[in-house]
Structures are given as C-alpha cells and as structure tokens.
Write an enzyme that holds these catalytic residues in place. Structure first.
Site, short mmCIF file in Angstrom:
data_model
loop_
_atom_site.label_atom_id
_atom_site.label_comp_id
_atom_site.label_asym_id
_atom_site.label_seq_id
_atom_site.Cartn_x
_atom_site.Cartn_y
_atom_site.Cartn_z
N THR A 72 0.84 -1.20 0.00
CA THR A 72 0.00 0.00 0.00
C THR A 72 0.87 1.25 0.00
O THR A 72 0.65 2.17 -0.80
CB THR A 72 -0.95 0.01 1.21
OG1 THR A 72 -1.91 -1.04 1.07
CG2 THR A 72 -1.70 1.34 1.31
N SER A 200 4.73 -6.76 -0.96
CA SER A 200 4.23 -6.80 0.41
C SER A 200 4.69 -8.09 1.09
O SER A 200 4.41 -9.19 0.59
CB SER A 200 2.70 -6.72 0.42
OG SER A 200 2.23 -6.36 1.69
N GLY A 201 5.39 -7.98 2.21
CA GLY A 201 5.96 -9.14 2.88
C GLY A 201 4.95 -10.16 3.34
O GLY A 201 5.18 -11.37 3.24
N THR A 242 13.41 5.02 10.92
CA THR A 242 14.25 3.90 11.34
C THR A 242 13.80 2.60 10.68
O THR A 242 12.61 2.26 10.69
CB THR A 242 14.19 3.73 12.87
OG1 THR A 242 14.65 4.93 13.48
CG2 THR A 242 15.04 2.56 13.33
N CYS A 327 -9.21 -6.10 2.61
CA CYS A 327 -9.19 -4.66 2.90
C CYS A 327 -10.58 -4.04 2.82
O CYS A 327 -10.80 -2.93 3.31
CB CYS A 327 -8.25 -3.94 1.93
SG CYS A 327 -6.55 -4.52 2.05
#
Length: 376
Positions: A72, A200-201, A242, A327
């Site tokens: 996304t 996307s993991g 980070t 979603c």
C-alpha cells in the site's frame, strides 16, 4: 482444526523466516543507522543482504530497492511520488484498470483531484486487460501506466510482458502492483521495462508491516520520485524513518526461499487446486476468471443460488475463506472487480475466494462438499 484458505489476505510466516526474524528482534537488535558499534554494523549488513535478495528475485540492483511498510505504501509512493514530474513535464495522463486494489485506485483519485486525467480500462469477462487496450489509450502526455500483476480476488494474471512491449519507445513509467504475484510468477517481474514493482511481505510468508518498492533506474538515473514523508534521509530519502531490521530480514529470507523452492511450491499448489476444483464443481461451483491465466494459489468461485455469507458460515468450522478483498471485507457492497468483469448479480453475491500456499494443509473436501449440499 479449521484449515486456513485465505492466503491472499495474509500468509502464515514460513518457519525459516520466523527464526531469523526472532533472532534480529531479540538478539541482533541494533539500529541499521548506528555506525559506532558492532550491533549497528550487523544490522546494516543484514539489511543490505535483504536488499540484494529482494532485488535478485526481480533481476534488479540492490540500490533500486526501497523498503516500505508494505505494498500500500509502495503504491502510494509510486503513484503520488510522480505528481511533481507530471506537472513539470505537462504529462498528466495516467492509465490503470477498474480491477486494481484500492491501494492503487484511491491514490489515483487523489491525482484526479489535482487535475490529472485517469483512464481506467475495463477487463474482459475473464478478468484481464488486453495489451491492445493499453495501446489504444496511450497518449503523448501519458505519464504512468499502473497495472496489477495478479488480481487479489480472482487470481488472474495480467499480461504484463505483452503490455510492456506496447510501450516500446514511449517514456511513460510502468508500475506493477505485485503484492499477489511477487515470488510466485517470477519471470514476468524480471522484465526490464517495468519501472516500479510494489511488494508486500505478508503475502509471501514474511511478517506484516514490511514491503518494498523496486525502482529501476533509467540509464544511470533514478526515477524522478518525490517522497511523501520527510525526516531522517533513510532509503534515499524516499521513505525516511528507522528501518525495521527484523521485518526487512524476514522479507529478504522469504525472497531467497522463493527462488530456491519456487517449482516445488507451485507444484504443490497446482495439485491442491485441481483437487479443490474437482470436488467443488460437483456441488455446482462456477469458476470466475480465465483459468488459463490464473495462479495455482487462488480460486474465485460462485454458487449462483446461494449467498456467499451463508456458504462462509456453513464452512466456518472446516475451512476459513472469504468473499473478496480483506481490505474491504467490512464493506458489503458488491465486489468492484467482479462487477467490472460483467458478472451477473446473483453470481457475484454467491462468490467466495479460496487461496492457499505451500504451507496449507489439505482440508477434508468431502466434509466441505457435504456442508455446501445442506444449503440447497
């Protein structure tokens, strides 16, 4: 035990990935931006290894990989990040499709509100866009073509290679939302004409909260993307903040495993699909989408005389399935994908989606069939 058949929503974490994520979460927990001690150096090296692994899967260079929170965010950077370029060059036309994920359609709507013109192509009844459709609406002022790799509801693969060939000699950028296809259909995404790839993991056995945007250089130049966030300068300043080292390392290992085990995984999923089709068609299931173009990990099927919610409820103690995109699962409007394909209302209302992976146990299909028969 309920068998999970909703991998297009999210996948389980691969055991090898889980082990490395935990290591970098609790043992090697340094900040990749810390340069004064070994923990920071170790984290930085791990991130670089992951960057190389993600790049290798799509035949890109490591410096072309930007880590994000998921597809996304990658889609938003790819689309909204070109806004300034479009304004400067007076190229404010964008081509996409009616069956894109909301993570593409909504950023496109934002650009429309800024004066861009968006052409959304209608799919065939089989759920795919033809290369000729793209060619027919391509203009001199076209800035971007954004077309998904694999549809999340139907599993239909779009002809990305042929679409890319239609762009020969044109400067338009080609973006592919590969949330569902990355690591599953490998050769397609290695096409050098694809400028940007969203990953996307949690769709490929890595944790939620990590993804990538591959941004291929043109010649020696990076793409003219502008950041949506500011502060810190990480990821070439396109995605400051980070770096979540454990999640990134997990994505890297998932990419490595995909290359190593691609054939065996697809063979397992294809066998799974054949068994599912054989059993479900015996109780009247109609398959949605051109099956010659689908990945072996997804089935969109309709029970025309049944409501999908009733089917899902009847199966809840046997298999976990859905009736569309996770979603938008709280929204009971008809699927915009199936509607765009031109399916009749009763077929749309009776549609469920099953999706699985190499980690999925095979359910008792006879029990599934028996539960559905009781609804008639």
């Amino acid at each position: 035990m309920v068998v999970y058949l909703d991998c297009n929503a999210t996948t389980p974490i691969d055991p090898e990935v889980r082990a490395i994520v935990l290591k970098y979460m609790f043992e090697e927990f340094g900040n990749a931006g810390s340069r004064t001690h070994l923990l920071g150096t170790t984290a930085k090296q791990a991130v670089q290894q992951a960057r190389e692994s993600v790049a290798k899967l799509v035949a890109a260079k490591s410096e072309e990989v930007i880590f994000t929170s998921g597809a996304t965010e990658s889609n938003n950077i790819a689309i909204l990040g070109l806004s300034e370029q479009g304004c400067v060059t007076h190229r404010k036309h964008i081509i996409s499709t009616m069956i894109e994920h909301k993570a593409v359609l909504e950023p496109l709507s934002v650009l429309e509100s800024r004066g861009f013109e968006v052409t959304l192509l209608k799919p065939s009844l089989g759920g795919w866009i033809s290369p000729e459709q793209v060619k027919s609406v391509l203009r001199d002022d076209t800035l971007l073509i954004s077309i998904m790799h694999v549809n999340n509801e139907t599993g239909v693969m779009q002809p990305i290679t042929d679409i890319a060939s239609q762009l020969e000699g044109h400067e338009a950028f080609l973006h592919v939302d590969a949330a569902q296809g990355y690591a599953k259909d490998i050769a397609t995404l290695q096409n050098k004409r694809i400028d940007m790839i969203s990953v996307s993991g949690h769709k490929l056995y890595a944790p939620k909260g990590v993804g990538a945007l591959v941004t291929r250089k043109r010649g020696y130049r990076h793409l003219p993307l502008k950041p949506l966030l500011f502060g810190g300068g990480q990821e070439r300043s396109l995605r400051p903040g980070t770096l979540p080292v454990p999640l990134i390392v997990g994505l890297g290992v998932s990419s490595e495993l995909a290359l190593l085990k691609h054939k065996s995984r697809l063979a397992y999923c294809l066998d799974f699909k054949k068994k599912a089709i054989s059993k479900l068609q015996s109780v009247g299931a109609i398959l949605n989408g051109d099956q010659s173009r689908t990945l072996p990990t997804t089935l969109s099927l309709s029970f025309p005389n049944l409501d999908s919610e009733a089917v899902i409820l009847a199966l809840k103690n046997i298999i976990a399935v859905s009736n569309g995109s996770a979603c938008t699962s709280q929204n009971y409007k008809p699927s915009h994908v199936l509607t765009a394909m031109g399916l009749p209302e009763d077929r749309i209302n009776g549609t469920i989606r099953m999706s699985w992976c190499h980690l999925t146990d095979e359910p008792d299909w006879d029990e599934v069939v028996s539960a559905i028969k009781k609804l008639y």
